[in-house]
Design an enzyme around this catalytic site. Structure first.
Site, PDB file in Angstrom:
ATOM      1  N   SER A  82       0.833  -1.202   0.000  1.00  0.00           N
ATOM      2  CA  SER A  82       0.000   0.000   0.000  1.00  0.00           C
ATOM      3  C   SER A  82       0.870   1.256   0.000  1.00  0.00           C
ATOM      4  O   SER A  82       1.588   1.506  -0.968  1.00  0.00           O
ATOM      5  CB  SER A  82      -0.963  -0.040   1.185  1.00  0.00           C
ATOM      6  OG  SER A  82      -1.970   0.919   1.037  1.00  0.00           O
TER       7      SER A  82
ATOM      8  N   ASP B 248     -10.272  -4.125  -4.443  1.00  0.00           N
ATOM      9  CA  ASP B 248      -9.571  -3.346  -3.416  1.00  0.00           C
ATOM     10  C   ASP B 248     -10.146  -1.932  -3.376  1.00  0.00           C
ATOM     11  O   ASP B 248     -10.062  -1.194  -4.358  1.00  0.00           O
ATOM     12  CB  ASP B 248      -8.078  -3.296  -3.753  1.00  0.00           C
ATOM     13  CG  ASP B 248      -7.243  -2.621  -2.679  1.00  0.00           C
ATOM     14  OD1 ASP B 248      -7.821  -2.056  -1.724  1.00  0.00           O
ATOM     15  OD2 ASP B 248      -6.004  -2.652  -2.801  1.00  0.00           O
TER      16      ASP B 248
ATOM     17  N   HIS C 102      -7.500  -5.849   0.132  1.00  0.00           N
ATOM     18  CA  HIS C 102      -6.308  -5.006   0.086  1.00  0.00           C
ATOM     19  C   HIS C 102      -5.073  -5.765   0.569  1.00  0.00           C
ATOM     20  O   HIS C 102      -3.973  -5.553   0.060  1.00  0.00           O
ATOM     21  CB  HIS C 102      -6.569  -3.783   0.960  1.00  0.00           C
ATOM     22  CG  HIS C 102      -5.496  -2.753   0.935  1.00  0.00           C
ATOM     23  ND1 HIS C 102      -5.122  -2.094  -0.210  1.00  0.00           N
ATOM     24  CD2 HIS C 102      -4.711  -2.245   1.922  1.00  0.00           C
ATOM     25  CE1 HIS C 102      -4.170  -1.226   0.068  1.00  0.00           C
ATOM     26  NE2 HIS C 102      -3.890  -1.306   1.347  1.00  0.00           N
TER      27      HIS C 102
END
Length: 695
Positions: free
Chosen positions: A541, A627, A664
């Site tokens: 991320s 996501d 995610h």
């Protein structure tokens, strides 16, 4: 400020994008087919370190004691409970050697399954829970389910007297919730189409969701709402927070239809979070952890605003800021308060009497090198002990009870890890200089037989955003890396919270380059300790952004890069207010509608700063079509641009995209996620030239 964007078409769902992503996944599967045997070996090793059956410590309520358990072969656990009685349901057993004891349960006590999580799974292959909250009278469970990975949860209610779900169903909810004191009302959060939790709603059991009442709405798109019940059970606490500003409201849990009241108003740059503390008479008071006139936060107290709104004029200080400690939160129990704080890049706990909040109190630190101790689940306000959990990279977690009066620690439970011997590994802290002279700490973990003489390959991990800290925790996948002679290094770069609030402030907005410089500096500083020609780096991320930036800025430094769900198209995303998490992240990254912000973001955005052709390291990128945090088009665009600008290198870039249900952080379930880890580590080991057999 227009910019050429040849892959802008990927920003919108289309059959062409679906076909493109499927082709990328097909190439990944083909390119990594030679790793299947190693993946199977790694997965088997990882699974072997997971106990066939597993139970958590209990948390005690007035009627029952609750715990989680995994049955043999199950991917998902169960929430179970045992009725409290005169007999001892569970107790800590301290040992004279200081080794962890074991929590013993009375076999005569009947175990009731509150929720069998696996039974909620469908054919999507993904399952996650948002809330699991038992009502104060312990007759109803509120729970919410997501089966796609998009973090849209269906809220349901189960009658624990019959085991049947009620007709009450709320189709869209988010994380967080809380019960009224009489167990008749449930409060929950709702997110908008940009996935921002922006409303608090109240549901009355036995009524359709269409009759639910909106309690509070947050119109400012920079702010998100969170909700929880105080441990005292007397109030519910609603927090609106951006990256650097916050406001807390209080709802009387004994009068659930009363309006929320602000505990201190809202001032730009001032954050505060509340905890409720009971007093002998009246509604008690609030304890607020705030950065008001205190960079590393201080503790103030104020009345509980049940009748009227109040501003910060009602606050008075009860514990001053300590610049050497970042005060993170406080937890009130009857007679004592537990303070969670960071000092010397380590998470610790301090226990103080309720009537001496400024006192030194005993400090509980991790027993493990490079470890961290946190509060575990503590539900009883009138407890005389508090349960903590101690974790480290190669140490399975140990839960212990801390006597609030004396500070004495009694171990309760150690998580089992079959075949794992922590003494085979060494964890050390190193301090390495950044380009501007700041010292960056790094946690180095290795097998005891792996020398730090410059010959061993290494995997470097980093994040560095949101003042968030990836705390050390036991991972049954890590020994498979270490046993093959790879050194694992966690770089504690600026932008994260390891060094307190100042550490974050010096790695955000116009200072973001410090995050990338710190990561590269750790890699350079490892020279002589690990093999600089066999160095891989990984992050997820915002940590994926870090990987993209160091790939562009220092392509010569890495043998391989793993960028998981990477936030790499920074400027485009932060210019599009319709994309989830954009507006409320301007305070973290900057608002590119302002020229200065645009310039500093453009200077590091990986999509806008591709590395020169030739000499690029091997690259593994991940993404997921569902996501909601990093939209799949970001990694897809980046990979396409990288391929187009270096066709000869292109086969060394693989994109593992989750085409169906997926989240995610990858697949769900304890075994599903280990299978994913086996894939990633197999690719890393192959790139580092490490053989398939463990030592």
């Amino acid at each position: 400020m227009p910019r050429p964007d040849p892959y802008a078409w990927m920003g919108h769902a289309s059959p062409e994008l679906t076909e493109h992503l499927a082709a990328e996944r097909g190439y990944y599967d083909s390119a990594c087919a030679h790793l299947h045997s190693l993946v199977s070996t790694l997965r088997a090793e990882m699974v072997s370190r997971v106990p066939p059956t597993d139970v958590s410590p209990t948390w005690r309520r007035s009627r029952c004691s609750y715990y989680n358990r995994h049955l043999a072969g199950s991917d998902y656990g169960q929430l179970v409970r045992e009725i409290n009685g005169n007999e001892t349901v569970s107790r800590p057993i301290p040992t004279s050697s200081g080794a962890p004891g074991h929590e013993i349960r009375n076999p005569a006590v009947e175990v009731e399954v509150v929720l069998d999580i696996g039974s909620l799974a469908d054919d999507s292959g993904y399952l996650d829970l948002g809330v699991t909250l038992v009502s104060p009278d312990e007759d109803v469970l509120a729970y919410s389910v997501d089966t796609t990975g998009d973090e849209v949860f269906e809220l349901r209610f189960r009658d624990l007297r019959t085991g049947a779900d009620l007709d009450d169903v709320v189709p869209r909810s988010y994380y967080g919730g809380g019960w009224s004191a009489d167990s008749r009302w449930f409060f929950y959060t709702v997110h908008d189409e940009a996935y921002r939790p922006h409303e608090i709603w109240r549901h009355r059991l036995g009524t359709p969701a269409s009759q639910d009442v909106r309690v509070l709405a947050e119109p400012d798109e920079r702010f998100e709402l969170t909700l929880r019940s105080a441990r005292s059970g007397d109030v519910l606490l609603i927090l609106a927070e951006s990256r650097d500003t916050g406001e807390t409201w209080v709802v009387d849990a004994h009068a659930p239809e009363s309006p929320p009241r602000s505990a201190g108003g809202r001032r730009p740059g001032v954050v505060y979070r509340a905890e409720h503390q009971r007093e002998a008479d009246g509604p008690g008071r609030l304890l607020l952890v705030t950065n008001d006139d205190a960079v590393e936060f201080r503790l103030v107290a104020c009345p509980v605003p049940l009748e009227h709104e109040q501003d910060h004029g009602s606050w008075h200080e009860v514990r001053a800021e300590d610049p050497a400690e970042r005060l993170e939160r406080v937890d009130a129990l009857e007679g004592h308060v537990v303070m969670s704080h960071r000092a010397d890049f380590e998470h610790r706990l301090r226990v103080v009497p309720a009537d001496d909040l400024a006192g030194p109190g005993p400090v509980v630190r991790s027993r493990f090198p490079g470890g961290a101790v946190h509060l575990a689940r503590n539900t009883a306000y009138d407890a005389t002990t508090v349960r903590v959990v101690d974790r480290a990279h190669v140490e399975p977690p140990v839960w212990a009870d801390v006597d609030l009066a004396t500070g004495d620690v009694a171990d309760v439970l150690r998580q089992e890890a079959p075949g794992h011997d922590p003494s085979r590994y060494v964890t050390q802290r190193h301090a390495l200089p950044a380009p501007d002279g700041v010292t960056v700490p790094a946690t180095v973990v290795r097998h005891r037989d792996t020398p730090l003489d410059g010959t061993a390959p290494a995997l470097l991990y980093g994040y560095g955003a949101y003042e968030y800290t990836f705390e050390p925790e036991w991972d049954p996948a890590l020994p498979s890396l270490l046993d093959r002679g790879v050194v694992f290094v966690h770089a504690h770069v600026r932008g994260g919270g390891e060094g307190g609030r100042r550490w974050w402030l010096d790695g955000r907005l116009e200072h973001k380059q410090h995050t990338f410089g710190d990561h590269a500096a750790v890699a350079d500083g490892l020279a002589g300790l690990v093999d600089g020609d066999r160095l891989a780096t990984r992050g997820l991320s915002a940590g994926g952004l870090l990987q993209g930036a160091v790939l562009s800025q220092r392509p010569d430094r890495w043998r391989a890069v793993v960028a998981e769900v990477p936030f790499v198209d920074v400027v485009t995303t932060m210019l599009d207010a319709s994309i989830p998490l954009t507006v409320n992240e301007w305070d973290e990254w900057g608002d590119p509608r302002r020229r200065a912000d645009f310039d500093w973001m453009l200077a590091y955005s990986p999509y806008d700063n591709l590395p020169p052709a030739g000499g690029r390291p091997d690259l593994l990128v991940t993404g997921a079509v569902h996501d909601p945090r990093v939209m799949v088009h970001e990694p897809a665009k980046w990979v396409a641009a990288l391929r187009a600008t270096d066709p000869e290198w292109s086969p060394r870039c693989v994109f593992r995209c989750e085409l169906g249900a997926g989240a995610h952080v990858g697949p769900s379930g304890r075994f599903g996620h280990l299978a994913y880890e086996a894939e990633v580590l197999a690719w890393v080991l192959d790139r580092l030239g490490v053989g398939g057999s463990a030592s």
